[in-house]
Write a protein that holds these residues in place. Structure first.
Motif, PDB file in Angstrom:
ATOM      1  N   PRO A  81      -3.872  -4.669  -8.146  1.00  0.00           N
ATOM      2  CA  PRO A  81      -3.326  -4.844  -7.276  1.00  0.00           C
ATOM      3  C   PRO A  81      -3.111  -3.463  -6.032  1.00  0.00           C
ATOM      4  CG  PRO A  81      -1.310  -4.349  -7.839  1.00  0.00           C
ATOM      5  CD  PRO A  81      -1.940  -5.009  -8.616  1.00  0.00           C
ATOM      6  N   ASP A  82      -3.627  -2.278  -6.578  1.00  0.00           N
ATOM      7  CA  ASP A  82      -3.970  -1.360  -5.952  1.00  0.00           C
ATOM      8  C   ASP A  82      -5.748  -1.312  -6.102  1.00  0.00           C
ATOM      9  OD1 ASP A  82      -5.259  -1.010  -8.764  1.00  0.00           O
ATOM     10  OD2 ASP A  82      -4.877   0.095  -9.347  1.00  0.00           O
ATOM     11  N   ALA A  83      -6.758  -1.946  -6.771  1.00  0.00           N
ATOM     12  CA  ALA A  83      -8.122  -2.210  -6.708  1.00  0.00           C
ATOM     13  C   ALA A  83      -8.347  -3.500  -5.478  1.00  0.00           C
ATOM     14  CB  ALA A  83      -8.713  -2.783  -7.441  1.00  0.00           C
ATOM     15  N   GLN A  84      -7.418  -4.361  -5.428  1.00  0.00           N
ATOM     16  CA  GLN A  84      -7.768  -5.125  -4.571  1.00  0.00           C
ATOM     17  C   GLN A  84      -6.798  -4.593  -2.800  1.00  0.00           C
ATOM     18  OE1 GLN A  84      -5.372  -8.918  -4.764  1.00  0.00           O
ATOM     19  NE2 GLN A  84      -5.607  -8.804  -7.267  1.00  0.00           N
ATOM     20  N   LEU A  85      -6.007  -4.106  -2.550  1.00  0.00           N
ATOM     21  CA  LEU A  85      -5.604  -2.999  -1.447  1.00  0.00           C
ATOM     22  C   LEU A  85      -6.770  -1.243  -1.448  1.00  0.00           C
ATOM     23  CD1 LEU A  85      -2.039  -2.947  -2.348  1.00  0.00           C
ATOM     24  CD2 LEU A  85      -3.081  -4.457  -0.558  1.00  0.00           C
ATOM     25  N   ARG A 120       0.559  -1.301  -0.088  1.00  0.00           N
ATOM     26  CA  ARG A 120      -0.022   0.303  -0.115  1.00  0.00           C
ATOM     27  C   ARG A 120       0.982   1.678   0.086  1.00  0.00           C
ATOM     28  NH1 ARG A 120      -5.606   0.219   1.675  1.00  0.00           N
ATOM     29  NH2 ARG A 120      -5.455   2.241   2.254  1.00  0.00           N
ATOM     30  N   ARG A 121       1.472   1.350   1.201  1.00  0.00           N
ATOM     31  CA  ARG A 121       2.891   2.219   0.525  1.00  0.00           C
ATOM     32  C   ARG A 121       3.740   2.369  -0.432  1.00  0.00           C
ATOM     33  NH1 ARG A 121       7.579   3.592   0.995  1.00  0.00           N
ATOM     34  NH2 ARG A 121       8.225   0.963   1.318  1.00  0.00           N
ATOM     35  N   LEU A 122       4.082   1.651  -1.318  1.00  0.00           N
ATOM     36  CA  LEU A 122       4.422   1.132  -2.529  1.00  0.00           C
ATOM     37  C   LEU A 122       3.728   2.085  -3.596  1.00  0.00           C
ATOM     38  CD1 LEU A 122       6.702  -1.310  -2.254  1.00  0.00           C
ATOM     39  CD2 LEU A 122       7.051   1.087  -1.887  1.00  0.00           C
ATOM     40  N   LEU A 123       3.085   1.857  -3.254  1.00  0.00           N
ATOM     41  CA  LEU A 123       1.867   2.928  -4.231  1.00  0.00           C
ATOM     42  C   LEU A 123       1.141   4.035  -3.837  1.00  0.00           C
ATOM     43  CD1 LEU A 123      -0.491  -0.850  -4.672  1.00  0.00           C
ATOM     44  CD2 LEU A 123       0.797   0.038  -6.677  1.00  0.00           C
ATOM     45  N   ALA A 124       0.958   3.888  -2.520  1.00  0.00           N
ATOM     46  CA  ALA A 124       1.135   5.565  -1.962  1.00  0.00           C
ATOM     47  C   ALA A 124       2.295   7.097  -2.322  1.00  0.00           C
ATOM     48  CB  ALA A 124       0.690   5.339  -0.750  1.00  0.00           C
ATOM     49  N   ASP A 125       3.493   5.534  -3.017  1.00  0.00           N
ATOM     50  CA  ASP A 125       4.471   6.635  -2.879  1.00  0.00           C
ATOM     51  C   ASP A 125       4.642   6.526  -4.440  1.00  0.00           C
ATOM     52  OD1 ASP A 125       4.953   7.226  -0.366  1.00  0.00           O
ATOM     53  OD2 ASP A 125       6.554   5.454  -0.038  1.00  0.00           O
ATOM     54  N   GLY A 126       3.354   6.322  -5.221  1.00  0.00           N
ATOM     55  CA  GLY A 126       3.198   5.927  -6.802  1.00  0.00           C
ATOM     56  C   GLY A 126       3.946   5.467  -7.368  1.00  0.00           C
TER      57      GLY A 126
END
Length: 126
Positions: free
Chosen positions: A104-108, A89-95
């Motif tokens: 994984p963005d939808a799953q998270l 989640r942190r990695l996706l939120a960081d871009g």
């Protein structure tokens, strides 16, 4: 009933030895196949679970992170490392990019980052 067998003892003993040798070979093959099947079943039962999330890594110095994938995603490359839910989640939120196949963005629940339409972190990213 068994009239086609040879009439003399020498040839009958030769046939008996020949068949006994084949029985040994057949028994050895059966044992080897049973052992192989038992090992395969043991491997299936004791196979570690795939990680829940993985980060695909790039080539070169430092092997930079490229994409976040679900742990069972078929598109994740060979260079990867397992990460926990919070780190994903942190990695996706960081871009960091999310895989477009396993999403994984939808799953998270980080939907806003998946299409690249926002420039900052999603309000859903916690």
């Amino acid at each position: 009933m068994f009239d086609e067998l040879p009439p003399d003892v020498d040839r009958l003993q030769t046939l008996r030895v020949w068949h006994a040798m084949w029985l040994v070979r057949i028994d050895a093959k059966i044992a080897a196949l049973q052992q192989r099947q038992a090992e395969a079943e043991h491997g299936r039962r004791n196979r570690p679970q795939p990680p829940e999330w993985v980060v695909e890594l790039g080539i070169g110095t430092g092997r930079p992170a490229l994409q976040v994938h679900a742990g069972d995603c078929y598109m994740a490359g060979k260079r990867r490392r397992a990460v926990g839910r919070d780190e994903a989640r942190r990695l996706l939120a960081d871009g960091l990019r999310a895989c477009t196949h396993c999403r994984p963005d939808a799953q998270l629940d980080i939907i806003d980052l998946s299409d690249g339409s926002t420039s900052g972190p999603s309000p859903h990213a916690v």
